[in-house]
Design a protein around this motif. Structure first.
Motif, PDB file in Angstrom:
ATOM      1  N   ALA A   1      31.588  50.864 106.676  1.00 16.69           N
ATOM      2  CA  ALA A   1      30.949  50.231 105.519  1.00 16.69           C
ATOM      3  C   ALA A   1      30.471  51.283 104.522  1.00 16.69           C
ATOM      4  O   ALA A   1      30.628  51.123 103.305  1.00 16.69           O
ATOM      5  N   PHE A   2      29.909  52.355 105.033  1.00 11.83           N
ATOM      6  CA  PHE A   2      29.441  53.460 104.191  1.00 11.83           C
ATOM      7  C   PHE A   2      30.600  54.048 103.378  1.00 11.83           C
ATOM      8  O   PHE A   2      30.494  54.243 102.157  1.00 11.83           O
ATOM      9  N   ASN A   3      31.704  54.321 104.052  1.00 13.33           N
ATOM     10  CA  ASN A   3      32.862  54.909 103.370  1.00 13.33           C
ATOM     11  C   ASN A   3      33.478  53.952 102.350  1.00 13.33           C
ATOM     12  O   ASN A   3      33.885  54.367 101.257  1.00 13.33           O
ATOM     13  N   GLU A   4      33.541  52.658 102.701  1.00 15.87           N
ATOM     14  CA  GLU A   4      34.103  51.672 101.774  1.00 15.87           C
ATOM     15  C   GLU A   4      33.209  51.523 100.542  1.00 15.87           C
ATOM     16  O   GLU A   4      33.704  51.446  99.407  1.00 15.87           O
ATOM     17  N   ALA A   5      31.886  51.482 100.762  1.00 13.36           N
ATOM     18  CA  ALA A   5      30.955  51.354  99.636  1.00 13.36           C
ATOM     19  C   ALA A   5      31.027  52.590  98.740  1.00 13.36           C
ATOM     20  O   ALA A   5      31.012  52.491  97.505  1.00 13.36           O
ATOM     21  N   LYS A   6      31.141  53.757  99.353  1.00 11.59           N
ATOM     22  CA  LYS A   6      31.246  55.011  98.596  1.00 11.59           C
ATOM     23  C   LYS A   6      32.497  55.018  97.725  1.00 11.59           C
ATOM     24  O   LYS A   6      32.453  55.367  96.537  1.00 11.59           O
ATOM     25  N   ALA A   7      33.631  54.589  98.307  1.00 13.76           N
ATOM     26  CA  ALA A   7      34.892  54.554  97.560  1.00 13.76           C
ATOM     27  C   ALA A   7      34.836  53.505  96.451  1.00 13.76           C
ATOM     28  O   ALA A   7      35.335  53.726  95.340  1.00 13.76           O
ATOM     29  N   PHE A   8      34.210  52.370  96.735  1.00 19.06           N
ATOM     30  CA  PHE A   8      34.110  51.291  95.751  1.00 19.06           C
ATOM     31  C   PHE A   8      33.307  51.747  94.532  1.00 19.06           C
ATOM     32  O   PHE A   8      33.706  51.540  93.391  1.00 19.06           O
TER      33      PHE A   8
ATOM     34  N   LYS B   1      35.127  54.144  92.094  1.00 18.84           N
ATOM     35  CA  LYS B   1      36.161  53.620  91.190  1.00 18.84           C
ATOM     36  C   LYS B   1      35.651  52.476  90.322  1.00 18.84           C
ATOM     37  O   LYS B   1      36.258  52.143  89.302  1.00 18.84           O
ATOM     38  N   ASP B   2      34.530  51.855  90.704  1.00 13.84           N
ATOM     39  CA  ASP B   2      34.017  50.701  89.963  1.00 13.84           C
ATOM     40  C   ASP B   2      33.159  51.167  88.787  1.00 13.84           C
ATOM     41  O   ASP B   2      32.605  52.268  88.785  1.00 13.84           O
ATOM     42  N   GLY B   3      33.005  50.336  87.796  1.00 11.17           N
ATOM     43  CA  GLY B   3      32.151  50.660  86.654  1.00 11.17           C
ATOM     44  C   GLY B   3      30.676  50.548  87.014  1.00 11.17           C
ATOM     45  O   GLY B   3      30.310  50.051  88.080  1.00 11.17           O
ATOM     46  N   THR B   4      29.807  50.999  86.117  1.00 13.17           N
ATOM     47  CA  THR B   4      28.361  50.914  86.332  1.00 13.17           C
ATOM     48  C   THR B   4      27.883  49.553  85.856  1.00 13.17           C
ATOM     49  O   THR B   4      27.619  49.324  84.678  1.00 13.17           O
ATOM     50  N   ARG B   5      27.796  48.626  86.772  1.00 10.96           N
ATOM     51  CA  ARG B   5      27.421  47.253  86.434  1.00 10.96           C
ATOM     52  C   ARG B   5      25.911  47.157  86.231  1.00 10.96           C
ATOM     53  O   ARG B   5      25.140  47.751  86.985  1.00 10.96           O
ATOM     54  N   PRO B   6      25.444  46.388  85.236  1.00 12.91           N
ATOM     55  CA  PRO B   6      24.003  46.254  84.997  1.00 12.91           C
ATOM     56  C   PRO B   6      23.313  45.463  86.109  1.00 12.91           C
ATOM     57  O   PRO B   6      23.905  44.573  86.724  1.00 12.91           O
ATOM     58  N   VAL B   7      22.064  45.813  86.350  1.00 13.83           N
ATOM     59  CA  VAL B   7      21.269  45.077  87.334  1.00 13.83           C
ATOM     60  C   VAL B   7      20.904  43.723  86.746  1.00 13.83           C
ATOM     61  O   VAL B   7      20.420  43.643  85.604  1.00 13.83           O
TER      62      VAL B   7
ATOM     63  N   GLY C   1      29.026  38.422  88.232  1.00 13.55           N
ATOM     64  CA  GLY C   1      30.485  38.423  88.246  1.00 13.55           C
ATOM     65  C   GLY C   1      31.110  39.220  89.364  1.00 13.55           C
ATOM     66  O   GLY C   1      32.340  39.285  89.473  1.00 13.55           O
ATOM     67  N   MET C   2      30.302  39.835  90.206  1.00 13.07           N
ATOM     68  CA  MET C   2      30.839  40.637  91.310  1.00 13.07           C
ATOM     69  C   MET C   2      30.787  39.851  92.604  1.00 13.07           C
ATOM     70  O   MET C   2      29.744  39.335  93.001  1.00 13.07           O
ATOM     71  N   ALA C   3      31.934  39.753  93.266  1.00 13.36           N
ATOM     72  CA  ALA C   3      32.002  39.054  94.549  1.00 13.36           C
ATOM     73  C   ALA C   3      31.470  39.963  95.655  1.00 13.36           C
ATOM     74  O   ALA C   3      31.496  41.191  95.534  1.00 13.36           O
ATOM     75  N   ASP C   4      30.975  39.350  96.702  1.00 14.68           N
ATOM     76  CA  ASP C   4      30.508  40.111  97.860  1.00 14.68           C
ATOM     77  C   ASP C   4      31.691  40.863  98.468  1.00 14.68           C
ATOM     78  O   ASP C   4      32.647  40.241  98.939  1.00 14.68           O
ATOM     79  N   PRO C   5      31.669  42.220  98.470  1.00 14.62           N
ATOM     80  CA  PRO C   5      32.822  42.965  98.983  1.00 14.62           C
ATOM     81  C   PRO C   5      32.911  42.993 100.504  1.00 14.62           C
ATOM     82  O   PRO C   5      33.936  43.391 101.060  1.00 14.62           O
ATOM     83  N   GLY C   6      31.858  42.575 101.186  1.00 18.75           N
ATOM     84  CA  GLY C   6      31.900  42.506 102.650  1.00 18.75           C
ATOM     85  C   GLY C   6      32.113  43.857 103.317  1.00 18.75           C
ATOM     86  O   GLY C   6      32.934  43.981 104.234  1.00 18.75           O
TER      87      GLY C   6
END
Length: 432
Positions: free
Chosen positions: A342-349, A352-358, A399-404
């Motif tokens: 999960a750590f590695n997937e979140a790091k990779a996500f 590559k993903d944009g900086t989405r606003p809170v 607009g962001m789906a739960d990446p699981g």
């Protein structure tokens, strides 16, 4: 007082005579850094130099004495006692009365002194009779009395780097400090540096032994093959930083991951027998607890941390048993790399993903203006909801789906964690 040796050891002959000659510890001695500032201030202060053997603790203490033009008294806590402390006090008192010259009392292996012996320094440190400098290889938090520790600055010295050790070898050759040796092959330098393992004294003592052998065999150029022949099997087996070292730690890690306690113990003891630093082993065990066991058994990480702390308290060889206990526990514990993945997937996500606003409802609103801008509006405080869970609430950017990222395995505590997550997911579905 003992007479100086007619031919002092190489380590003593090469001891730096000023700060500019010191190799290593630049995190303390560099321009604008703590110890450098202390030297330049002209005002000595009591301190504890904490670090492994052969990294310059005694050298720094002696340089302090020369920089401050202070008398230097050395006490070995291994051999000395209250009598030596009393004699140091008497000498410092005499020197203070003869022109007010400062005294530095250096206590090597200060952790070897018991509480009453350490307490004997306190009144004289407080009165300013002398400046106290203690050197220790053990954690001062455990081994130095809190009263003495509170009156001293702790400086943490690091093992010398490979580049530092290579500089020392180059200095020995450039200054012809060992006339019998003219050159050392690159491969032999690498092996000597690995064998020294951050310890300059160990390196210099080894070079001195080589010099004796070189003189006897009339050899002036040290090759890797000759080095191995002279220093024997132990040096051959221990090649920190080399392929064998990393192959062995890999075998230990894979044995733990494969739940084989006997194989894990075998490779663990191979590492220790080969000269691996137990602190390095402790760090690797902590990593294994996070990477390969994770939340399947959260106690594993705590036990790994406890084993590392026990080693810091006891040192070798007593503390190695705690590390061995940890090896066995990690091997038999249920395994999960779910958090690691999960750590590695979140790091990779994130990369590559944009900086989405809170989202506004998740933002903090400490000011009136922020509240007027709807920061924190409609946020549901989970503790006020049934079961302490705000069913249907969204904590991701709009607009962001739960990446699981996190997917618990069907082993150990993660079985229960998976059940809990499934229960909460069902409540979210009902609410939506």
């Amino acid at each position: 007082m003992a007479k100086p040796a007619s031919h002092p050891p190489l380590a003593e002959r090469l001891r730096p005579k000023n700060l500019g000659e010191v190799i290593g510890q630049q995190h303390l001695l560099g321009v604008g850094l703590p110890l450098r500032i202390a030297f330049e201030s002209g005002e000595p202060h009591s301190c504890i130099l904490w670090g492994p053997p052969g990294v310059g603790k005694t050298t720094i203490a002696r340089l302090m004495a020369s920089s401050f033009d202070a008398h230097f008294i050395t006490i070995s806590a291994v051999l000395g006692g209250v009598k030596d402390i009393r004699e140091a006090v008497e000498q410092a008192t005499i020197w203070q009365g003869q022109g007010g010259r400062r005294t530095i009392v250096f206590v090597d292996e200060v952790h070897r002194f018991n509480k009453s012996q350490q307490d004997a320094f306190l009144p004289h440190v407080e009165s300013g009779l002398f400046t106290f400098i203690g050197a220790t290889t053990e954690n001062p938090s455990f081994e130095v009395n809190s009263a003495l520790l509170s009156r001293a600055v702790v400086y943490v010295l690091q093992p010398l780097t490979e580049d530092d050790l290579k500089q020392i070898i180059a200095k020995v050759l450039a200054e012809r400090a060992l006339p019998a040796i003219e050159t050392i092959a690159v491969e032999a330098v690498d092996r000597l540096v690995a064998y020294a393992d951050g310890d300059a004294r160990r390196l210099l003592n080894t070079l001195e032994s080589l010099s004796v052998a070189a003189r006897a065999e009339k050899i002036s150029d040290v090759t890797d093959a000759w080095l191995l022949k002279v220093l024997g099997e132990r040096l051959r087996r221990y090649d920190k930083g080399g392929e064998q070292f990393y192959d062995t730690i890999s075998a230990l890690h894979k044995s733990v991951r494969g739940s084989d306690p006997n194989a894990a113990l075998y490779w663990f003891m191979r590492m220790l027998d080969g000269g691996a630093e137990p602190r390095y082993m402790a760090r690797r065990l902590i990593r294994m607890a996070s990477e390969d066991i994770g939340l399947a058994d959260p106690r594993a990480l705590r036990l790994a941390l406890d084993a590392a702390e026990v080693y810091e308290r006891l040192g070798s060889p007593e503390g190695e048993l705690a590390l061995a206990q940890c090896v066995v526990y990690l091997a038999v514990a249920p395994k999960s790399n779910a958090v690691y993945q999960a750590f590695n997937e979140a790091k990779a996500f994130i990369k590559k993903d944009g900086t989405r606003p809170v989202p506004l409802h998740l933002r903090n609103a400490p000011t009136k203006l922020m509240k007027e801008l709807d920061y924190g509006k409609n946020y549901r405080y989970a503790h006020d909801e049934e079961g302490g869970f705000a069913a249907g609430e969204n904590y991701f950017p709009q607009g962001m789906a739960d990446p699981g990222f996190y997917r618990p395995v069907n082993r150990g505590l993660e079985i229960k964690i998976a059940d809990k997550l499934n229960e909460l997911k069902a409540k979210n579905h009902q609410k939506n």
